[in-house]
Design an enzyme around this catalytic site. Structure first.
Site, mmCIF file in Angstrom:
data_model
loop_
_atom_site.group_PDB
_atom_site.id
_atom_site.type_symbol
_atom_site.label_atom_id
_atom_site.label_comp_id
_atom_site.label_asym_id
_atom_site.label_seq_id
_atom_site.Cartn_x
_atom_site.Cartn_y
_atom_site.Cartn_z
ATOM 1 N NE ARG A 39 -2.732 -7.760 1.985
ATOM 2 C CZ ARG A 39 -2.509 -8.631 1.015
ATOM 3 N NH1 ARG A 39 -1.343 -9.241 0.912
ATOM 4 N NH2 ARG A 39 -3.472 -8.913 0.138
ATOM 5 C CE LYS A 207 -0.879 -15.284 -15.833
ATOM 6 N NZ LYS A 207 -0.644 -16.283 -14.784
ATOM 7 N N GLY A 360 -3.808 -5.806 -3.748
ATOM 8 C CA GLY A 360 -2.480 -5.397 -3.330
ATOM 9 C C GLY A 360 -1.806 -4.492 -4.354
ATOM 10 N N GLY A 384 -7.509 -10.952 -4.156
ATOM 11 C CA GLY A 384 -8.320 -12.123 -4.494
ATOM 12 C C GLY A 384 -9.585 -12.191 -3.658
HETATM 13 C C1 3PG Z 1 -2.637 -12.098 -0.882
HETATM 14 O O1 3PG Z 1 -1.544 -11.548 -0.910
HETATM 15 O O2 3PG Z 1 -3.398 -12.110 -1.863
HETATM 16 C C2 3PG Z 1 -3.093 -12.717 0.402
HETATM 17 O O3 3PG Z 1 -2.196 -12.477 1.438
HETATM 18 C C3 3PG Z 1 -3.310 -14.189 0.189
HETATM 19 O O4 3PG Z 1 -2.129 -14.788 -0.236
HETATM 20 P P1 3PG Z 1 -2.181 -16.029 -1.240
HETATM 21 O O5 3PG Z 1 -2.739 -15.510 -2.536
HETATM 22 O O6 3PG Z 1 -0.765 -16.502 -1.349
HETATM 23 O O7 3PG Z 1 -3.083 -17.060 -0.624
#
Ligand code: 3PG
Ligand code: MG
Length: 405
Positions: A39, A207, A360, A384
């Site tokens: 990132r 999950k 990730g 996400g």
């Molecule tokens: C992630 O790692 O998915 C993003 O950086 C967003 O982080 P968060 O899910 O803690 O909002």
């Protein structure tokens, strides 16, 4: 998306102007060491372009989920050091988010300087549900770049969060999509607009509940939906198999049954699995059929027969989206399924398929298994965020930019 881009901002001119950049620098850190700088590296082009154009760059980002107050364990210090290296110039780290130190340092910036603010989530207003609270923090951010400042939204991994530095600040400053956000959205749009067929999606991870919305959204659109990882055991339970000590979400069994009924021709589950007698790197392990998981054992990877079948399907695909590992790839004994699927996707890509790795964990898996980044058409920085995009949800960080162009 009808949004202004970084290029528009550069064309308008940024020399001597304060520019606030929201990046996603949320990288995995183990004992102070960054284990996957993906990132940070992906965030460099936008920051570099602004530096080279003579802007005074103020970067804001989060790390992990601190509880709305300063916590040294979540300091961006290691990130500032790595960003300096990647950028080839010093990046100052403010000792606070929008406090006295951040203000003094921002006032001291000269053209081409870069200041990284401390973890934005040290300020509870960042993630507040109360819009007025978030707006107060957004105003404090605006103060750091001054009245003629601009905002560049480049943290794709966080655009699904309605947070002060992602959403509210875009309403207060002239706002632009950074290179990373623009690229990510272009790539994901290709998956939704007439993807080349066959279109295969591979979902893993632990999950079912996390992936339910994306399964619902994608199953009707794709030719094949391969399901592996910890969530396949809830599907096995839905088929009436006993799963031993494997991960299982009992409250999702009915939902899995319903998905299997509706999308029987699309969903592919593993036929065999690698089971272990404990959750550890040196556990005793063996391969069993999916319906024959012994009591007291837990499934930690898909089996070799499944890897072969999945690889055959993926080898023939022209469009592939992959999110989530097939097993506990962090333990070498249980990494074969993830490695096999990754290699099959890379093989299809070499033959001309368009492949996107989202998330990730999958990106980290690709890198830790030693597969080259360029084996895939695109490795997304958003887990996400990419899933919510494919679900067709509105992304607040993008919505806030819309209408700027
Ligand atoms: C992630 O790692 O998915 C993003 O950086 C967003 O982080 P968060 O899910 O803690 O909002
Ligand atoms: Mg996350």
């Amino acid at each position: 998306m009808a949004v202004k881009t970084l290029q528009n901002l550069l064309d308008e001119g940024v020399e001597g102007r304060g520019v606030l950049v929201r990046s996603d620098l949320n990288v995995p850190i183990d004992n102070g060491t960054i284990t996957d700088p993906g990132r940070i590296i992906a965030s460099v082009p936008t920051i570099k372009a602004l530096v080279e154009a003579g802007a005074k760059v103020v970067v804001t980002a989060h790390l992990g989920r601190p509880k709305g107050a300063p916590d040294p364990a979540f300091s961006l210090a290691p990130v500032a050091a790595r960003l300096s290296e990647e950028l080839g110039r010093n990046v100052q780290l403010a000792g606070d988010v929008v406090g006295g130190d951040a203000l003094a340092r921002s006032e001291g910036l000269t053209d081409g300087d870069v200041l990284l603010l401390e973890n934005i989530r040290f300020d509870a207003r960042e993630t507040s549900k109360d819009e007025a609270e978030r707006t107060k923090l957004a105003k404090a951010l605006v103060e750091l770049v001054g009245d003629d400042g601009a905002f560049v939204s480049d943290g794709f991994g966080v655009v699904h969060r309605k947070q002060a530095s992602v959403y509210d600040v875009a309403k207060l400053l002239p706002s632009y999509a950074g290179n990373l956000v623009a690229t990510e959205v272009d790539v994901l749009a290709k998956l939704t607009e007439e993807p080349a067929r066959p279109y295969a999606v591979v979902l893993g991870g632990s999950k079912v509940s996390d992936k339910l919305a994306v399964i619902e959204a994608l199953a009707p659109q794709v030719d094949t939906l391969v399901i592996g990882g910890g969530m396949c055991f809830t599907f096995f339970a839905a088929q009436g198999y006993s799963v031993g000590n494997s991960l299982k979400q009992d409250e999702m069994i009915d939902t899995c049954k319903d998905l299997l009924d509706r999308f029987a021709d699309v969903i592919h589950l593993p036929k065999d699995v690698v089971v272990a007698d404990s959750f550890s790197a040196d556990a005793e392990a063996k391969v069993v059929a999916s319906h024959q998981i012994p009591d007291g054992w837990m499934g930690l990877d898909i089996g070799p027969e499944s890897t072969k079948r999945f690889s055959a399907v993926l080898g023939a695909a022209k469009t592939i989206f992959w999110n989530g590992p097939m097993g506990v790839f962090e333990f070498e004994k249980f990494a074969d399924g993830t490695r096999g699927v990754a290699e099959a996707i890379a093989g299809a890509t070499a033959k001309g398929a368009f492949s996107v790795v989202g998330g990730g964990d999958s990106a980290a898996a690709v890198r830790s298994l030693g597969l080259p980044d360029d084996g895939f058409s695109h490795i997304s920085t958003g887990g996400g965020a990419s899933l919510e995009y494919l679900e067709g949800k509105e992304l607040p960080g993008i919505t806030a930019l819309e209408g700027t162009a």
